[in-house]
Design an enzyme around this catalytic site. Structure first.
Site, mmCIF file in Angstrom:
data_model
loop_
_atom_site.group_PDB
_atom_site.id
_atom_site.type_symbol
_atom_site.label_atom_id
_atom_site.label_comp_id
_atom_site.label_asym_id
_atom_site.label_seq_id
_atom_site.Cartn_x
_atom_site.Cartn_y
_atom_site.Cartn_z
ATOM 1 N N GLU A 126 -0.406 1.702 9.137
ATOM 2 C CA GLU A 126 -1.620 2.354 9.609
ATOM 3 C C GLU A 126 -1.391 2.871 11.028
ATOM 4 O O GLU A 126 -0.509 2.384 11.726
ATOM 5 C CB GLU A 126 -2.812 1.391 9.623
ATOM 6 C CG GLU A 126 -3.315 1.015 8.249
ATOM 7 C CD GLU A 126 -2.415 0.028 7.519
ATOM 8 O OE1 GLU A 126 -1.762 -0.780 8.199
ATOM 9 O OE2 GLU A 126 -2.349 0.082 6.279
ATOM 10 N N CYS B 107 -3.546 7.467 -1.941
ATOM 11 C CA CYS B 107 -4.836 7.555 -2.640
ATOM 12 C C CYS B 107 -5.953 8.112 -1.761
ATOM 13 O O CYS B 107 -6.869 8.765 -2.254
ATOM 14 C CB CYS B 107 -5.279 6.177 -3.118
ATOM 15 S SG CYS B 107 -3.954 5.060 -3.406
ATOM 16 N N TYR C 25 -8.865 0.868 -5.488
ATOM 17 C CA TYR C 25 -8.363 -0.479 -5.243
ATOM 18 C C TYR C 25 -7.831 -1.167 -6.500
ATOM 19 O O TYR C 25 -7.551 -2.365 -6.502
ATOM 20 C CB TYR C 25 -9.398 -1.313 -4.468
ATOM 21 C CG TYR C 25 -9.202 -1.076 -2.982
ATOM 22 C CD1 TYR C 25 -9.446 0.184 -2.434
ATOM 23 C CD2 TYR C 25 -8.684 -2.055 -2.150
ATOM 24 C CE1 TYR C 25 -9.189 0.445 -1.105
ATOM 25 C CE2 TYR C 25 -8.425 -1.795 -0.816
ATOM 26 C CZ TYR C 25 -8.681 -0.547 -0.297
ATOM 27 O OH TYR C 25 -8.406 -0.284 1.022
ATOM 28 N N HIS D 245 -12.759 5.732 -3.505
ATOM 29 C CA HIS D 245 -11.724 4.901 -2.884
ATOM 30 C C HIS D 245 -11.865 3.442 -3.323
ATOM 31 O O HIS D 245 -10.877 2.714 -3.378
ATOM 32 C CB HIS D 245 -11.752 5.041 -1.363
ATOM 33 C CG HIS D 245 -10.443 4.656 -0.741
ATOM 34 N ND1 HIS D 245 -9.228 5.060 -1.258
ATOM 35 C CD2 HIS D 245 -10.143 3.880 0.324
ATOM 36 C CE1 HIS D 245 -8.251 4.551 -0.538
ATOM 37 N NE2 HIS D 245 -8.769 3.818 0.430
ATOM 38 N N THR E 232 -4.445 4.873 7.145
ATOM 39 C CA THR E 232 -3.357 4.529 6.221
ATOM 40 C C THR E 232 -2.437 5.720 5.985
ATOM 41 O O THR E 232 -2.902 6.794 5.633
ATOM 42 C CB THR E 232 -3.985 4.077 4.882
ATOM 43 O OG1 THR E 232 -4.765 2.919 5.123
ATOM 44 C CG2 THR E 232 -2.929 3.777 3.846
ATOM 45 N N CYS F 2 0.854 -1.195 0.000
ATOM 46 C CA CYS F 2 0.000 0.000 0.000
ATOM 47 C C CYS F 2 0.887 1.241 0.000
ATOM 48 O O CYS F 2 1.704 1.415 0.884
ATOM 49 C CB CYS F 2 -0.897 -0.025 1.238
ATOM 50 S SG CYS F 2 -1.756 1.530 1.544
ATOM 51 N N GLU G 220 -6.695 -5.404 3.908
ATOM 52 C CA GLU G 220 -7.148 -4.127 3.372
ATOM 53 C C GLU G 220 -8.082 -4.342 2.174
ATOM 54 O O GLU G 220 -9.027 -3.581 1.970
ATOM 55 C CB GLU G 220 -5.946 -3.282 2.978
ATOM 56 C CG GLU G 220 -6.221 -1.807 3.072
ATOM 57 C CD GLU G 220 -4.965 -0.991 2.914
ATOM 58 O OE1 GLU G 220 -4.000 -1.486 2.314
ATOM 59 O OE2 GLU G 220 -4.959 0.154 3.383
ATOM 60 N N CYS H 162 -5.036 -0.538 -7.066
ATOM 61 C CA CYS H 162 -3.706 -0.804 -6.488
ATOM 62 C C CYS H 162 -3.476 -2.296 -6.334
ATOM 63 O O CYS H 162 -2.362 -2.798 -6.538
ATOM 64 C CB CYS H 162 -3.565 -0.101 -5.145
ATOM 65 S SG CYS H 162 -4.672 -0.745 -3.854
#
Ligand code: SF4
Ligand code: FE
Length: 481
Positions: A255, A102, A294, A290, A189, A98, A444, A296
């Site tokens: 986090e 974002c 993802y 969001h 995050t 991560c 996540e 990502c």
């Protein structure tokens, strides 16, 4: 735009109040547990400064006309939305974890729409404040931590019904020059790698909860903010000598719990103040953006598929038909995720504020897939890797002058591949499916941007079931009065 080095230096100038293992962290940037997460965020600067990634990683500001990092951009077209999805995959593949930035981008975009809509209804000037703030963020190329999730206490009770009223972030004092806020945000995050924290409500608020219907931005080192770093499985391996057992030797996510202990916010940084009827919209718009982000995980999937293929080769099993088929399955799942990320962007539209917004149905379908497919991809990677991934001795045993020779001999796969390569690859798969990066790739994927049920609720609200029924009835000759 800042460079990765300038970003790191900018963090050194912050005075964050960070705790980990019960102690204050004096030097956040160089702390060995925190540093890989800072490096992952730094990659968002590094790639933006590379000519080959300029098109994906940068954009032209609609407020200043200047070239900016895409992470500070307000989407102005479908093309912007599609590039955002591609950027997630690019950085996920580059970092294997991560990269944290974002959340702030999604918060800025959601606020660009909600502040505009509140002003249209109430004649307030939130959008003007927001645009000024946005200029500051774009000009300085800042990392914003978007803070949504409150501790929530007893889930059966509304915010104002909680025994402890601080379990959702709220305003505790109103002054001529601003407001004082109290509460906390959990699993934030990248919080300690951020210059700014932007707070939003976490659920739809009603009139009784209007003290909780607030949104505001604070410098991350504002007086009264404390961070407590969350533990990750295998995190203290980062404190050990050597790097093999870490798996990913460069990057990691992180986090933190963020506590607001009566923090002052000047009015110019307040973007929603008790307009509870817009809290649901802000939550929904942020969440949909969001969920698109993802993409990502597709990049992380690229890394894990590469690792699985490589370990199969190192083990000498890559030609087996069932291994080939498992690799195909992993790719099929990963590219299906990519389809969703591209589709929700391509089917986006322009909102009254001028911001382009994703297709919420498709963004939610995409994220729902993300709650499942990475788990199956991880399962297949573990299947291919074999049990050695979790029974391997430590790097120190491999380096031992007494027993190192046995490690090298008995952990060898194919004779032309150094044993160390095999070990490194197994540790990477372990890292992504069981270790620190499993937080990013698996948990996540499950809970980030809302848990699976949140997407199912959105899907049920967005699909037009009646229309589907009409289609079916027409084709089989049912004509209702
Ligand atoms: Fe970005 Fe993915 Fe990390 Fe969320 S989980 S902050 S979308 S990299
Ligand atoms: Fe997330």
């Amino acid at each position: 735009m800042m460079t990765a080095e300038e970003y790191e230096e900018s963090l050194r100038r912050l005075n964050l109040n960070v705790y980990m293992f019960g102690e204050r962290v004096e030097n956040v940037v160089d702390n060995p547990i925190i540093r890989p997460s800072m490096k992952a965020v730094a990659a968002t600067y590094e790639l933006a400064n590379r000519p080959e990634h300029e098109d994906i990683m940068t954009a032209t500001s609609h407020v200043t006309g200047k070239k900016i990092n895409r992470f500070t951009h307000i989407h102005q077209s479908i093309d912007d939305l599609v590039k955002k999805s591609k950027m997630g995959r690019l950085l996920g593949a580059y970092t294997g974890c991560c990269f944290q930035r974002c959340v702030g981008m999604d918060t800025l975009n959601a606020l660009s729409m909600t502040t505009y809509d509140i002003d249209a209804k109430y004649g307030t000037d939130y959008n003007k404040r927001f645009i000024e703030y946005l200029k500051y963020v774009q000009e300085k190329d800042l990392v914003c931590c978007g803070a949504m999730t409150d501790p929530k206490g007893d889930r059966s009770l509304r915010p104002h019904q909680q025994k402890d009223p601080d379990l959702y972030v709220r305003v505790v004092e109103e002054r001529a020059d601003g407001i004082v806020v109290r509460g906390a945000k959990v699993h934030q995050t990248g919080a300690v790698n951020s210059h700014e924290i932007i707070v939003m409500p976490t659920i739809t608020m009603r009139e009784e909860d209007k003290d909780y219907a607030i949104s505001f931005a604070l410098p991350s080192d504002a007086k009264g903010i404390t961070y407590v770093i969350g533990r990750q499985s295998c995190d203290t391996r980062k404190l050990e000598q050597g790097d093999i057992d870490r798996g990913n030797i460069y990057f990691g996510g992180l986090e933190a719990l963020v506590i607001f202990d009566d923090v002052f916010v000047p009015w110019e940084r307040v973007f929603m103040y008790k307009e509870y009827d817009f809290s649901g919209q802000l939550v929904e718009q942020f969440a949909s953006y969001h969920r698109q982000s993802y993409s990502c995980k597709v990049g992380l999937g690229d890394v894990l598929i590469g690792a699985a293929q490589t370990i199969a080769e190192y083990n000498g099993v890559d030609r087996a038909s069932h291994i080939k088929d498992k690799i195909i399955e992993m790719n099929h799942l990963n590219e299906t995720l990519y389809c969703g990320a591209i589709a929700c962007a391509s089917e986006g539209h322009r909102e009254p504020s001028g911001t382009y917004y994703v297709n919420t149905l498709l963004a939610n379908v995409h994220k729902q897939n993300v709650t499942r497919f990475p788990f199956e991809i991880a399962r297949l990677a573990q299947d291919i890797a074999g049990g050695l991934m979790v029974t391997l001795p430590s790097e120190r045993d491999f380096r031992s002058s007494d027993i190192g020779k046995w490690m090298d001999k008995y952990y060898k796969g194919r004779s032309d591949i150094p044993t160390e390569y095999r070990i490194r690859m197994l540790r990477l798969i372990e890292n992504m499916t069981l270790g620190t990066a499993a937080v990013g790739y698996l948990t996540e994927s499950m809970h980030g941007a809302g848990s699976p049920q949140a997407q199912r609720i959105m899907i049920s609200r967005q699909v037009n079931l009646k229309q589907k029924q009409r289609l079916a009835k027409k084709l089989c000759g049912i004509v209702e009065e």
